[in-house]
Design an enzyme around this catalytic site. Structure first.
Site, mmCIF file in Angstrom:
data_model
loop_
_atom_site.group_PDB
_atom_site.id
_atom_site.type_symbol
_atom_site.label_atom_id
_atom_site.label_comp_id
_atom_site.label_asym_id
_atom_site.label_seq_id
_atom_site.Cartn_x
_atom_site.Cartn_y
_atom_site.Cartn_z
ATOM 1 N N GLN A 82 2.947 9.931 1.443
ATOM 2 C CA GLN A 82 4.234 9.234 1.341
ATOM 3 C C GLN A 82 4.992 9.622 0.074
ATOM 4 O OE1 GLN A 82 2.463 5.115 2.246
ATOM 5 N NE2 GLN A 82 4.513 5.009 3.139
ATOM 6 N N HIS A 99 -3.782 0.902 8.030
ATOM 7 C CA HIS A 99 -2.434 1.479 7.982
ATOM 8 C C HIS A 99 -2.380 2.661 7.003
ATOM 9 C CE1 HIS A 99 2.139 1.030 7.832
ATOM 10 N NE2 HIS A 99 1.874 1.820 6.804
ATOM 11 N N GLU A 100 -2.925 2.454 5.797
ATOM 12 C CA GLU A 100 -2.862 3.520 4.781
ATOM 13 C C GLU A 100 -3.745 4.703 5.180
ATOM 14 O OE1 GLU A 100 -0.485 3.268 2.859
ATOM 15 O OE2 GLU A 100 -0.200 1.131 3.188
ATOM 16 N N CYS A 154 6.472 -0.396 6.667
ATOM 17 C CA CYS A 154 6.003 0.820 6.005
ATOM 18 C C CYS A 154 7.107 1.294 5.078
ATOM 19 C CB CYS A 154 5.697 1.888 7.066
ATOM 20 S SG CYS A 154 5.130 3.452 6.363
ATOM 21 N N LEU A 155 6.752 1.656 3.855
ATOM 22 C CA LEU A 155 7.767 2.110 2.902
ATOM 23 C C LEU A 155 8.447 3.390 3.379
ATOM 24 C CD1 LEU A 155 5.905 1.377 -0.467
ATOM 25 C CD2 LEU A 155 7.705 0.024 0.630
ATOM 26 N N GLY A 164 0.831 -1.201 0.000
ATOM 27 C CA GLY A 164 0.000 0.000 0.000
ATOM 28 C C GLY A 164 0.858 1.239 0.000
ATOM 29 N N HIS A 204 -2.120 7.139 7.493
ATOM 30 C CA HIS A 204 -1.175 8.087 6.865
ATOM 31 C C HIS A 204 -1.871 9.412 6.536
ATOM 32 C CE1 HIS A 204 2.653 6.040 6.309
ATOM 33 N NE2 HIS A 204 2.050 4.967 5.831
#
Ligand code: NI
Length: 194
Positions: free
Chosen positions: A52, A144-145, A102-103, A47, A148
């Site tokens: 991000q 999670h997304e 997480c990226l 995701g 953000h």
């Protein structure tokens, strides 16, 4: 299409409360979504949220890959999906710890408390509704997304920092634990034969 630069923890854009998308069909939004999908696939990740990639707007992309899906009706394999102006709400109060990466926090993983099931809704670039009830990995990635978009990174949800580590070390520890288990089982069966 372009692979975009991913902001890492410490960049202020990751702490912003993002603005709603005024026109989901605008050419710049369609381009952003295409580039975010390419960036997610390139990383690779499950995701990616707009902040991000340094864009503080309320949208994210995600996918549920075959190796992550539990196969439950609300956790099937899902191809690349965009959710614009999402609303996410828990279905029930039950929570569990799930391992996340997480990226924007490369190389690390941690156990994060999440609702087991959620319902979410939003729109895609054509203004069509996107909504589902989600469980398993699907529910986790959406929470999670969506976090953000409110400037929340997974460490801010954590309750036990002992359950955080570098992916490489955690994999090594898991392998060691497996080897110990095997050795212990062999010893126990040898002892019971003696
Ligand atoms: Ni993330």
């Amino acid at each position: 299409m372009t692979v975009l630069k991913i902001a890492r923890m410490g960049h202020p854009v990751l702490l912003e409360r993002c603005r709603p998308v005024a026109d989901p069909g605008a050419p710049e939004i369609r381009r952003l979504v295409r580039d975010m999908i390419e960036t997610m696939e390139d990383a690779p990740g499950a995701g990616l949220a707009a902040p991000q990639v340094h864009v503080p707007l309320r949208l994210f992309v995600f996918r549920v890959l075959p190796e992550r899906s539990t196969g439950a009706p609300d956790d099937t394999v899902i191809g690349n999906t965009v959710v614009i102006n999402p609303v996410v709400e828990p279905l029930g109060a039950e929570t569990h710890l799930r391992w996340e990466g997480c990226l924007s926090i490369p190389g690390l993983r941690a156990a994060v408390p999440r609702f087991r099931r959620v319902r979410y809704s939003g729109v895609d670039c054509d203004g069509r509704p996107v909504s589902a009830e989600a469980g398993g990995f699907h529910a986790g990635v959406v929470q999670h997304e969506n976090d953000h978009l409110d400037g929340i990174l997974y460490p801010m949800r954590m309750t036990d920092f002992r359950q955080m580590g570098f992916t490489e070390e955690l994999a090594r520890a898991e392998e060691l634990a497996l080897r110990l288990d095997t050795a212990r089982a062999a010893w126990t069966s040898a002892a019971s034969r003696a």
